[in-house]
Design an enzyme around this catalytic site. Structure first.
Site, PDB file in Angstrom:
ATOM      1  N   ILE A 376      -9.564   9.670   7.584  1.00 46.92           N
ATOM      2  CA  ILE A 376      -9.984   9.613   8.981  1.00 46.92           C
ATOM      3  C   ILE A 376      -9.316  10.683   9.830  1.00 46.92           C
ATOM      4  O   ILE A 376      -9.601  10.813  11.013  1.00 46.92           O
ATOM      5  CB  ILE A 376      -9.705   8.217   9.591  1.00 46.92           C
ATOM      6  CG1 ILE A 376      -8.220   7.854   9.462  1.00 46.92           C
ATOM      7  CG2 ILE A 376     -10.584   7.170   8.950  1.00 46.92           C
ATOM      8  CD1 ILE A 376      -7.856   6.527  10.137  1.00 46.92           C
ATOM      9  N   GLY A 377      -8.414  11.460   9.229  1.00 51.78           N
ATOM     10  CA  GLY A 377      -7.750  12.505  10.003  1.00 51.78           C
ATOM     11  C   GLY A 377      -6.696  13.208   9.179  1.00 51.78           C
ATOM     12  O   GLY A 377      -6.501  12.927   7.988  1.00 51.78           O
ATOM     13  N   ALA A 378      -6.009  14.137   9.824  1.00 53.32           N
ATOM     14  CA  ALA A 378      -4.936  14.877   9.159  1.00 53.32           C
ATOM     15  C   ALA A 378      -3.694  14.822  10.030  1.00 53.32           C
ATOM     16  O   ALA A 378      -3.768  14.990  11.251  1.00 53.32           O
ATOM     17  CB  ALA A 378      -5.362  16.322   8.921  1.00 53.32           C
ATOM     18  N   GLY A 379      -2.556  14.551   9.404  1.00 53.76           N
ATOM     19  CA  GLY A 379      -1.293  14.513  10.117  1.00 53.76           C
ATOM     20  C   GLY A 379      -0.455  15.737   9.778  1.00 53.76           C
ATOM     21  O   GLY A 379      -0.873  16.628   9.034  1.00 53.76           O
ATOM     22  N   GLU A 380       0.752  15.756  10.339  1.00 61.46           N
ATOM     23  CA  GLU A 380       1.653  16.893  10.101  1.00 61.46           C
ATOM     24  C   GLU A 380       2.052  17.000   8.639  1.00 61.46           C
ATOM     25  O   GLU A 380       2.245  18.091   8.109  1.00 61.46           O
ATOM     26  CB  GLU A 380       2.895  16.720  10.986  1.00 61.46           C
ATOM     27  CG  GLU A 380       3.887  17.864  10.862  1.00 61.46           C
ATOM     28  CD  GLU A 380       5.142  17.621  11.699  1.00 61.46           C
ATOM     29  OE1 GLU A 380       6.093  18.404  11.536  1.00 61.46           O
ATOM     30  OE2 GLU A 380       5.165  16.661  12.474  1.00 61.46           O
ATOM     31  N   PHE A 381       2.141  15.839   7.957  1.00 62.45           N
ATOM     32  CA  PHE A 381       2.652  15.838   6.589  1.00 62.45           C
ATOM     33  C   PHE A 381       1.567  15.614   5.534  1.00 62.45           C
ATOM     34  O   PHE A 381       1.836  15.715   4.350  1.00 62.45           O
ATOM     35  CB  PHE A 381       3.724  14.754   6.439  1.00 62.45           C
ATOM     36  CG  PHE A 381       4.922  14.977   7.314  1.00 62.45           C
ATOM     37  CD1 PHE A 381       5.929  15.867   6.928  1.00 62.45           C
ATOM     38  CD2 PHE A 381       5.049  14.325   8.517  1.00 62.45           C
ATOM     39  CE1 PHE A 381       7.034  16.070   7.738  1.00 62.45           C
ATOM     40  CE2 PHE A 381       6.145  14.524   9.335  1.00 62.45           C
ATOM     41  CZ  PHE A 381       7.147  15.406   8.950  1.00 62.45           C
ATOM     42  N   GLY A 382       0.363  15.284   5.954  1.00 62.74           N
ATOM     43  CA  GLY A 382      -0.696  15.017   4.980  1.00 62.74           C
ATOM     44  C   GLY A 382      -1.858  14.305   5.630  1.00 62.74           C
ATOM     45  O   GLY A 382      -2.016  14.312   6.854  1.00 62.74           O
ATOM     46  N   GLU A 383      -2.691  13.667   4.816  1.00 63.99           N
ATOM     47  CA  GLU A 383      -3.894  13.022   5.322  1.00 63.99           C
ATOM     48  C   GLU A 383      -3.596  11.643   5.920  1.00 63.99           C
ATOM     49  O   GLU A 383      -2.639  10.970   5.523  1.00 63.99           O
ATOM     50  CB  GLU A 383      -4.917  12.864   4.189  1.00 63.99           C
ATOM     51  CG  GLU A 383      -5.463  14.181   3.677  1.00 63.99           C
ATOM     52  CD  GLU A 383      -6.400  14.003   2.503  1.00 63.99           C
ATOM     53  OE1 GLU A 383      -7.292  14.851   2.345  1.00 63.99           O
ATOM     54  OE2 GLU A 383      -6.228  13.032   1.747  1.00 63.99           O
ATOM     55  N   ASP A 495       7.374  11.924  23.938  1.00 62.49           N
ATOM     56  CA  ASP A 495       6.051  12.524  23.720  1.00 62.49           C
ATOM     57  C   ASP A 495       4.953  11.538  24.098  1.00 62.49           C
ATOM     58  O   ASP A 495       3.959  11.399  23.401  1.00 62.49           O
ATOM     59  CB  ASP A 495       5.912  12.955  22.251  1.00 62.49           C
ATOM     60  CG  ASP A 495       4.731  13.906  22.052  1.00 62.49           C
ATOM     61  OD1 ASP A 495       4.213  14.440  23.057  1.00 62.49           O
ATOM     62  OD2 ASP A 495       4.316  14.108  20.897  1.00 62.49           O
TER      63      ASP A 495
END
Length: 732
Positions: A376-383, A495
């Protein structure tokens, strides 16, 4: 009919004519001069009828005049929506499409509590409160409070009118299913005194009527009467305590509150008890002398033992107070000493071995329990994926899964799991819930609850203009509640932005993304100073940008920006200004203008959050309280920020609109993806950018721009051009 006057009258005979009404007509009174046609939805089959019968499924009240049309019950209300806030639910709906021909429409709310396993429902009972009321509602909204925590409810909203009670058919209603969240326990209501001596008072109490979860402990606050600024706190896991070290013959005031995973409930009312007076012994009683001597001797010995114990502890370089595990006690003077036992955040970076922090705060999950369904998306470290989690003895449920990409370094693994070490310490309905981690197999995963609607900024952009003000305020209230919880734990997010808020199908907002977060020191004035690193400029307080100092007050500034994002449906703060322009403008005292159709009370709260002096900004508990008042009193949200002042208050330093930013009206409309309106603008005389600059919301409606989202997009674009760079901010 002819009626003749009898003989014997000296006057001439008079002939009176009476009209006989034919079918379809009636005469309510024999004295009426003419027949009346049956009103709508009624009929007569006989001559000389004095009233008309109602058609099937139509009715008439006894108090309705015979000349009134027959009416029927209204259809069901439409588009019912809910907003869940812990154990309160706000419902709102649209009036029925068919009122049945009557104006006396009101609403009735039926509340049912449902078992998730059996599917059976029962009436909620008398403990639920309805604001303003359950029956006879004239407005199209209601709030239910004092619901049970973690419970499934079905609310049926029925529209009724004056003839609803005559309808033998099925009820017409719209239903809404909701699940309440965790809530703090209700106050302790019953406290009994036990043994009382000259120096101690024993108390016992009953568990709160609505614990809303497992009671983890009780907090007992007491102080000498009229000495409230110097008080003592005792913590106990039992429903009884003994307060000792008290003054003889003195009155003491006690208050008790319970704590669950959701936090502390409210304090009980004040209970006042008095210690026994000192008994004065006769001075001539020589028998007391040996007792006094023995007491003094024992006291000296005990004092020596204590001093020796403390000295031996110092030589070891470590000392620890020994406490009864069931009871903790700490004294407070003027409320400045921190409470013992209150849960506070522990920075995982303080652990020598980061893996220890992960295993302490996050539960290990077997990879075989997880089913990954889709990315459903991509993060800083992976999917980032969605999937399902099936734990032993529990039903399968949806989860979100962050995975660590292949080929990671040890530092990346530590940073990745560091977020789980942080998240695992939180337990609040408005903070994203960590289910656990997978570290003993690959891929390494972080598993959290699944939020169906994704990030708040994207969700609002997709649903531009689709929510009521009350729903938007409910979202803001949830975010503020989560931030209050973090602040109470001594935790700074750093943040906070709409992109880092997740929202579920019940429109419950939860704070997430703890990658930039850090902890506060014990001192409330302390701040975390960063060593470089990226800072989200548009959301960050000026003191945090200038000095890299972050506090709960800088989170409040960020919260004000989130409020602006929510009320503008995901608009980018400061639009296309560069970060340097934003820093310069904010430092010079200018602030974002009010979003379109924003209630004045909300915009004032935004400006309060953007006070330059961080000590002047409201605290999160004050923000929650303020939003609660607005939700309870929706009329306070009807006063909007004056549309003309939104522009007149702006600082205009640059050249007028249309000085070259866009060469034509068509080019401008195409740039904001509103090109479909080019021809309409041109036909109505708006052929130059100078003319367009004068367009108002009423003008747009007259031109046929009826979609709220399109109106907002055009007006925001015009305002952005009017307030280029620092022109877009209201001076404080």
């Amino acid at each position: 009919e002819r009626v003749l006057v009898p003989r014997g009258w000296k006057k001439k005979p008079v002939v009176l004519l009476f009209t006989v009404c034919r079918p379809g007509f009636f005469k309510a009174s024999p004295h009426s001069p003419s027949c009346s046609k049956c009103p709508p939805h009624s009929y007569t089959l006989d001559e000389a009828s004095t009233s008309c019968l109602c058609e099937e499924h139509y009715f008439r009240r006894e108090s309705d005049p015979p000349t009134m049309a027959c009416t029927r019950p209204p259809s069901a209300p439409r588009s019912a929506i809910s907003n869940v806030n812990e154990t309160s639910v706000f419902l709102e709906w649209i009036p029925p499409a068919d009122t049945g021909g009557r104006k006396d429409v009101s609403y009735y709310i039926a509340c049912k509590k449902c078992n998730s396993h059996s599917g059976l429902c029962e009436a909620c009972g008398g403990h639920v409160r309805y604001l303003p009321q359950q029956t006879g509602l004239k407005n199209t909204s209601v709030m239910m409070v004092d619901l049970l925590a973690h419970t499934n409810y079905t609310f049926e909203i029925e529209a009724v009118n004056g003839v609803s009670d005559q309808n033998p058919g099925a009820r017409q209603f719209v239903s809404v299913n909701v699940t309440t969240n965790q809530a703090a326990p209700s106050p302790v209501s019953s406290v009994k005194k036990g043994k009382i001596t000259k120096n101690s008072i024993s108390l016992s109490w009953q568990e709160p009527d609505r614990p809303n979860g497992i009671i983890l402990e009780y907090e007992i606050k007491y102080f000498e009467k009229d000495q409230e600024t110097s008080y003592t706190i005792i913590k106990s896991k039992e429903t009884m305590i003994t307060a000792d070290g008290l003054k003889p013959g003195s009155a003491y005031v006690f208050q008790i509150r319970a704590r669950t995973a959701a936090g502390y409930g409210g304090f009980s009312r004040r209970f006042e008890f008095e210690t026994s007076p000192v008994s004065v012994a006769a001075s001539s009683d020589q028998s007391q002398i040996p007792i006094i001597v023995v007491s003094v001797t024992v006291g000296v010995i005990l004092l020596a033992v204590v001093i020796g114990f403390l000295l031996s502890g110092r030589r070891c370089g470590y000392s620890k107070a020994k406490q009864d595990p069931e009871e903790e006690k700490m004294h407070f003077h003027n409320g400045h000493i921190k409470l013992p036992g209150v849960r506070t955040y522990i920075d995982p970076h303080t652990y020598e071995d980061p893996n220890q922090a992960v295993h302490e705060f996050a539960k290990e999950i077997e990879a075989s329990c997880i089913t990954i369904e889709r990315v459903i998306g991509a993060g800083e470290f992976g999917e980032v994926c969605s999937g399902r989690l099936k734990l032993q003895g529990k039903r399968e449920f949806p989860v979100a899964i962050k995975t660590l990409k292949v080929g990671y370094t040890e530092k990346q693994r530590r940073d990745f799991l560091g977020e789980a070490s942080i998240m695992g310490q939180f337990d609040h309905p408005n903070i994203i819930h960590l289910e656990g981690v997978v570290t003993k197999s690959k891929p390494v995963m972080i598993v959290t609850e699944y939020m169906e609607n994704g990030s708040l900024d994207t969700f609002l952009k997709k649903n531009d203009g689709q929510f009521t003000v009350i729903q938007l305020v409910g979202m803001l209230r949830g975010i503020a509640s989560g931030m209050k919880y973090l602040s109470d734990m001594g935790y700074v997010h750093r943040d906070l932005a709409a992109r880092n808020i997740l929202i579920n199908s019940n429109l419950v907002c939860k704070v997430s993304d703890f990658g930039l977060s850090r902890v506060l020191e014990d001192d409330p004035e302390a701040a975390y100073t960063t060593r470089g690193g990226k800072i989200p400029i548009r959301w960050t307080a000026p003191e945090a940008i200038a000095f890299r100092k972050f506090t709960s007050a800088s989170d409040v500034w960020s919260y004000g920006i989130v409020m602006w994002e929510v009320m503008s449906y995901g608009e980018r703060p400061y639009w296309e200004m560069t970060n340097q322009d934003v820093i310069k403008a904010v430092e010079e005292g200018y602030r974002l203008p009010s979003p379109m159709d924003c209630p004045a009370a909300l915009y004032q709260l935004m400006l309060d959050c953007w006070q330059k002096d961080r000590n002047s900004r409201p605290k999160f508990d004050e923000i929650v309280s303020m939003l609660d008042k607005l939700i309870r009193n929706p009329s306070s949200l009807k006063t909007l920020v004056n549309a003309s002042s939104r522009v007149s208050n702006l600082l205009v330093e640059h050249s007028p609109v249309g000085s070259g930013a866009y060469r034509s009206v068509g080019e401008w409309l195409e740039a904001i993806k509103m090109g479909r309106y080019t021809e309409i603008f041109m036909e109505n005389g708006y052929s130059s950018m100078d003319a367009v600059a004068q367009v108002t919301l009423e003008d747009l409606r007259r031109l046929g721009v009826t979609l709220v989202g399109h109106q907002k997009k055009i007006m925001n674009s015009l305002q952005e051009m009017k307030v280029q760079l620092v022109n877009g901010m209201v001076p404080l």
